[in-house]
Write a protein that holds these residues in place. Structure first.
Motif, PDB file in Angstrom:
ATOM      1  N   SER A 129      -4.132   1.398   3.252  1.00 20.90           N
ATOM      2  CA  SER A 129      -4.279   1.753   1.790  1.00 20.90           C
ATOM      3  C   SER A 129      -4.417   3.378   1.625  1.00 20.90           C
ATOM      4  CB  SER A 129      -5.586   1.403   0.892  1.00 20.90           C
ATOM      5  OG  SER A 129      -5.735  -0.152   0.891  1.00 20.90           O
ATOM      6  N   MET A 130      -3.639   3.967   2.768  1.00 23.25           N
ATOM      7  CA  MET A 130      -3.545   5.482   2.933  1.00 23.25           C
ATOM      8  C   MET A 130      -3.390   6.166   1.578  1.00 23.25           C
ATOM      9  SD  MET A 130      -4.357   7.887   5.131  1.00 23.25           S
ATOM     10  CE  MET A 130      -4.489   7.128   6.655  1.00 23.25           C
ATOM     11  N   PHE A 131      -2.295   5.718   0.977  1.00 18.52           N
ATOM     12  CA  PHE A 131      -1.957   6.556  -0.255  1.00 18.52           C
ATOM     13  C   PHE A 131      -3.378   6.302  -1.016  1.00 18.52           C
ATOM     14  CE2 PHE A 131       2.629   5.738   1.278  1.00 18.52           C
ATOM     15  CZ  PHE A 131       2.812   7.070   1.756  1.00 18.52           C
ATOM     16  N   ASP A 132      -3.670   5.440  -1.366  1.00 15.70           N
ATOM     17  CA  ASP A 132      -4.816   5.038  -2.416  1.00 15.70           C
ATOM     18  C   ASP A 132      -6.111   6.118  -1.798  1.00 15.70           C
ATOM     19  OD1 ASP A 132      -6.303   4.158  -4.445  1.00 15.70           O
ATOM     20  OD2 ASP A 132      -7.115   2.427  -3.402  1.00 15.70           O
ATOM     21  N   TRP A 136      -3.058   9.899  -3.301  1.00 18.81           N
ATOM     22  CA  TRP A 136      -1.763  10.299  -3.644  1.00 18.81           C
ATOM     23  C   TRP A 136      -1.070   9.474  -5.105  1.00 18.81           C
ATOM     24  CZ3 TRP A 136       1.935  11.955   0.737  1.00 18.81           C
ATOM     25  CH2 TRP A 136       1.488  13.110   1.520  1.00 18.81           C
ATOM     26  N   ILE A 137      -1.703   8.358  -5.293  1.00 15.63           N
ATOM     27  CA  ILE A 137      -0.965   7.497  -6.196  1.00 15.63           C
ATOM     28  C   ILE A 137      -1.588   7.948  -7.409  1.00 15.63           C
ATOM     29  CG2 ILE A 137      -1.205   5.161  -7.311  1.00 15.63           C
ATOM     30  CD1 ILE A 137      -1.995   3.847  -4.668  1.00 15.63           C
ATOM     31  N   GLY A 138      -0.514   8.486  -8.277  1.00 10.44           N
ATOM     32  CA  GLY A 138      -0.930   9.448  -9.440  1.00 10.44           C
ATOM     33  C   GLY A 138      -0.200  10.605  -9.387  1.00 10.44           C
ATOM     34  N   PRO A 139      -0.627  11.536  -8.333  1.00 11.64           N
ATOM     35  CA  PRO A 139       0.416  12.893  -8.262  1.00 11.64           C
ATOM     36  C   PRO A 139       1.741  12.472  -7.843  1.00 11.64           C
ATOM     37  CG  PRO A 139      -1.806  12.986  -7.297  1.00 11.64           C
ATOM     38  CD  PRO A 139      -2.037  11.427  -7.733  1.00 11.64           C
ATOM     39  N   VAL A 140       1.983  11.288  -6.869  1.00 16.74           N
ATOM     40  CA  VAL A 140       3.268  11.053  -6.541  1.00 16.74           C
ATOM     41  C   VAL A 140       3.557   9.807  -7.653  1.00 16.74           C
ATOM     42  CG1 VAL A 140       4.689   9.949  -4.657  1.00 16.74           C
ATOM     43  CG2 VAL A 140       2.849  11.782  -4.056  1.00 16.74           C
ATOM     44  N   ASP A 141       4.641   9.879  -8.002  1.00 19.40           N
ATOM     45  CA  ASP A 141       4.948   8.841  -8.925  1.00 19.40           C
ATOM     46  C   ASP A 141       5.853   7.719  -8.171  1.00 19.40           C
ATOM     47  OD1 ASP A 141       5.551   7.497 -11.401  1.00 19.40           O
ATOM     48  OD2 ASP A 141       7.305   8.750 -11.947  1.00 19.40           O
ATOM     49  N   PHE A 142       4.976   6.791  -7.511  1.00 20.03           N
ATOM     50  CA  PHE A 142       5.649   5.890  -6.959  1.00 20.03           C
ATOM     51  C   PHE A 142       6.157   4.620  -7.772  1.00 20.03           C
ATOM     52  CE2 PHE A 142       2.486   7.448  -3.775  1.00 20.03           C
ATOM     53  CZ  PHE A 142       3.068   7.606  -2.628  1.00 20.03           C
ATOM     54  N   ASP A 143       7.098   4.089  -7.447  1.00 23.14           N
ATOM     55  CA  ASP A 143       7.570   2.952  -8.127  1.00 23.14           C
ATOM     56  C   ASP A 143       7.109   1.693  -7.287  1.00 23.14           C
ATOM     57  OD1 ASP A 143       9.718   4.166 -10.083  1.00 23.14           O
ATOM     58  OD2 ASP A 143      10.587   4.941  -8.294  1.00 23.14           O
ATOM     59  N   TYR A 144       6.980   1.653  -6.057  1.00 22.58           N
ATOM     60  CA  TYR A 144       6.323   0.600  -4.992  1.00 22.58           C
ATOM     61  C   TYR A 144       5.720   1.312  -4.063  1.00 22.58           C
ATOM     62  CZ  TYR A 144      10.261  -1.928  -7.493  1.00 22.58           C
ATOM     63  OH  TYR A 144      11.075  -2.370  -8.432  1.00 22.58           O
ATOM     64  N   ILE A 145       4.639   0.313  -3.691  1.00 23.33           N
ATOM     65  CA  ILE A 145       4.059   0.789  -2.488  1.00 23.33           C
ATOM     66  C   ILE A 145       3.869  -0.690  -1.650  1.00 23.33           C
ATOM     67  CG2 ILE A 145       1.801   1.244  -1.497  1.00 23.33           C
ATOM     68  CD1 ILE A 145       1.364   3.286  -3.673  1.00 23.33           C
ATOM     69  N   ILE A 146       4.221  -0.429  -0.520  1.00 24.15           N
ATOM     70  CA  ILE A 146       4.063  -1.591   0.631  1.00 24.15           C
ATOM     71  C   ILE A 146       2.967  -1.138   1.291  1.00 24.15           C
ATOM     72  CG2 ILE A 146       5.099  -2.699   2.403  1.00 24.15           C
ATOM     73  CD1 ILE A 146       7.825  -2.195   1.365  1.00 24.15           C
ATOM     74  N   ASP A 147       1.656  -1.817   1.314  1.00 27.73           N
ATOM     75  CA  ASP A 147       0.373  -1.512   2.042  1.00 27.73           C
ATOM     76  C   ASP A 147       0.158  -2.738   3.038  1.00 27.73           C
ATOM     77  OD1 ASP A 147      -1.899  -0.518   2.741  1.00 27.73           O
ATOM     78  OD2 ASP A 147      -2.857  -1.078   0.890  1.00 27.73           O
ATOM     79  N   SER A 148       0.226  -2.322   4.283  1.00 29.45           N
ATOM     80  CA  SER A 148      -0.120  -3.293   5.161  1.00 29.45           C
ATOM     81  C   SER A 148      -1.442  -2.877   5.800  1.00 29.45           C
ATOM     82  CB  SER A 148       0.913  -3.307   6.208  1.00 29.45           C
ATOM     83  OG  SER A 148       2.205  -3.448   5.745  1.00 29.45           O
ATOM     84  N   ASP A 149      -1.951  -3.927   6.559  1.00 33.49           N
ATOM     85  CA  ASP A 149      -3.088  -3.951   7.427  1.00 33.49           C
ATOM     86  C   ASP A 149      -2.750  -4.441   8.685  1.00 33.49           C
ATOM     87  OD1 ASP A 149      -5.546  -2.995   6.639  1.00 33.49           O
ATOM     88  OD2 ASP A 149      -6.026  -4.442   5.095  1.00 33.49           O
ATOM     89  N   MET A 150      -3.393  -4.029   9.737  1.00 35.56           N
ATOM     90  CA  MET A 150      -3.004  -4.456  11.003  1.00 35.56           C
ATOM     91  C   MET A 150      -4.316  -4.684  11.593  1.00 35.56           C
ATOM     92  SD  MET A 150      -1.004  -2.309  13.987  1.00 35.56           S
ATOM     93  CE  MET A 150       0.420  -1.994  13.123  1.00 35.56           C
ATOM     94  N   ALA A 151      -4.292  -6.067  12.296  1.00 31.20           N
ATOM     95  CA  ALA A 151      -5.104  -6.324  13.160  1.00 31.20           C
ATOM     96  C   ALA A 151      -4.941  -6.249  14.685  1.00 31.20           C
ATOM     97  CB  ALA A 151      -5.560  -8.069  12.953  1.00 31.20           C
ATOM     98  N   VAL A 152      -5.834  -5.789  15.452  1.00 35.54           N
ATOM     99  CA  VAL A 152      -5.574  -5.591  16.747  1.00 35.54           C
ATOM    100  C   VAL A 152      -6.618  -6.470  17.693  1.00 35.54           C
ATOM    101  CG1 VAL A 152      -5.118  -3.877  18.485  1.00 35.54           C
ATOM    102  CG2 VAL A 152      -4.412  -3.501  16.230  1.00 35.54           C
ATOM    103  N   SER A 153      -5.987  -7.045  18.541  1.00 34.02           N
ATOM    104  CA  SER A 153      -6.806  -7.726  19.539  1.00 34.02           C
ATOM    105  C   SER A 153      -6.468  -7.371  21.098  1.00 34.02           C
ATOM    106  CB  SER A 153      -6.786  -9.294  19.651  1.00 34.02           C
ATOM    107  OG  SER A 153      -7.317  -9.991  18.194  1.00 34.02           O
ATOM    108  N   THR A 154      -7.078  -6.908  21.835  1.00 32.34           N
ATOM    109  CA  THR A 154      -6.796  -6.299  23.312  1.00 32.34           C
ATOM    110  C   THR A 154      -7.427  -7.739  24.008  1.00 32.34           C
ATOM    111  OG1 THR A 154      -6.632  -4.081  22.864  1.00 32.34           O
ATOM    112  CG2 THR A 154      -6.821  -4.756  25.122  1.00 32.34           C
ATOM    113  N   ILE A 155      -6.583  -8.203  24.965  1.00 32.32           N
ATOM    114  CA  ILE A 155      -7.137  -9.364  25.578  1.00 32.32           C
ATOM    115  C   ILE A 155      -7.095  -9.279  26.995  1.00 32.32           C
ATOM    116  CG2 ILE A 155      -7.253 -11.831  26.184  1.00 32.32           C
ATOM    117  CD1 ILE A 155      -5.949 -12.028  22.937  1.00 32.32           C
ATOM    118  N   LYS A 156      -8.157  -9.241  27.857  1.00 34.28           N
ATOM    119  CA  LYS A 156      -8.004  -9.214  29.358  1.00 34.28           C
ATOM    120  C   LYS A 156      -7.965 -10.971  29.660  1.00 34.28           C
ATOM    121  CE  LYS A 156     -10.504  -7.396  33.138  1.00 34.28           C
ATOM    122  NZ  LYS A 156     -10.344  -8.430  34.426  1.00 34.28           N
ATOM    123  N   VAL A 157      -6.876 -11.052  30.520  1.00 37.71           N
ATOM    124  CA  VAL A 157      -6.778 -12.040  31.184  1.00 37.71           C
ATOM    125  C   VAL A 157      -6.874 -12.177  32.673  1.00 37.71           C
ATOM    126  CG1 VAL A 157      -5.329 -13.102  29.343  1.00 37.71           C
ATOM    127  CG2 VAL A 157      -4.248 -11.843  31.008  1.00 37.71           C
TER     128      VAL A 157
END
Length: 157
Positions: A129-132, A136-157
């Motif tokens: 949700s960086m733009f939110d 920036w939402i409002g001042p920039v007249d976006f038509d669409y926003i693709i908002d992603s999240d990223m889960a990260v796991s670092t695994i020691k094997v």
């Protein structure tokens, strides 16, 4: 705002993006040099077999616009390109506070890039949700926003 699609992973992001730009003639990504460049190249990959022209503008330096071209090694930054386009994709790295990019400069930049286009689209692609969060939402007249999240796991094997 209305959610029009939910998807997972990189494939979901790419499929969502391809659907939004399918009628575009020219897509211009704007993002931070280095950090955003690979994301633009990944998203441009889904357009490699289309007639859509694709380019990248580092930060808000329109005069440094480069084509994104298909090569045997994948999508890569190519030669200089005219920065005018009918579709602009703002990448979330621009809104990160440490980049010190003023949203009003982005608005002026968008006007310049979209100048002369009959039909225009402005898409934001960000993580967490960086733009939110950066208002920036409002001042920039976006038509669409693709908002992603990223889960990260670092695994020691």
């Amino acid at each position: 705002m209305e959610v029009i699609n939910n998807a997972n992973g990189i494939g979901g992001l790419l499929t969502s993006f391809r659907g939004l730009v399918k009628d575009s003639k020219k897509v211009m990504f704007i993002g931070t040099a280095g950090f955003c460049t690979p994301f633009a190249e990944i998203m441009a990959y889904v357009l490699r077999d289309t007639p859509i022209e694709v380019g990248f503008i580092p930060d808000i330096r329109n005069h440094e616009a480069k084509a994104i071209v298909s090569t045997p090694s994948g999508m890569q930054i190519g030669e200089d390109i005219d920065y005018h386009a009918d579709t602009v994709v703002l990448l979330g790295g621009l809104a990160m506070p440490k980049m010190n990019i003023d949203v009003n400069d982005i608005k002026k930049n968008l006007e310049d890039i979209l100048e002369g286009s009959d039909s225009t689209t402005v898409i934001g692609v960000c993580f967490q949700s960086m733009f939110d969060t950066q208002c920036w939402i409002g001042p920039v007249d976006f038509d669409y926003i693709i908002d992603s999240d990223m889960a990260v796991s670092t695994i020691k094997v």
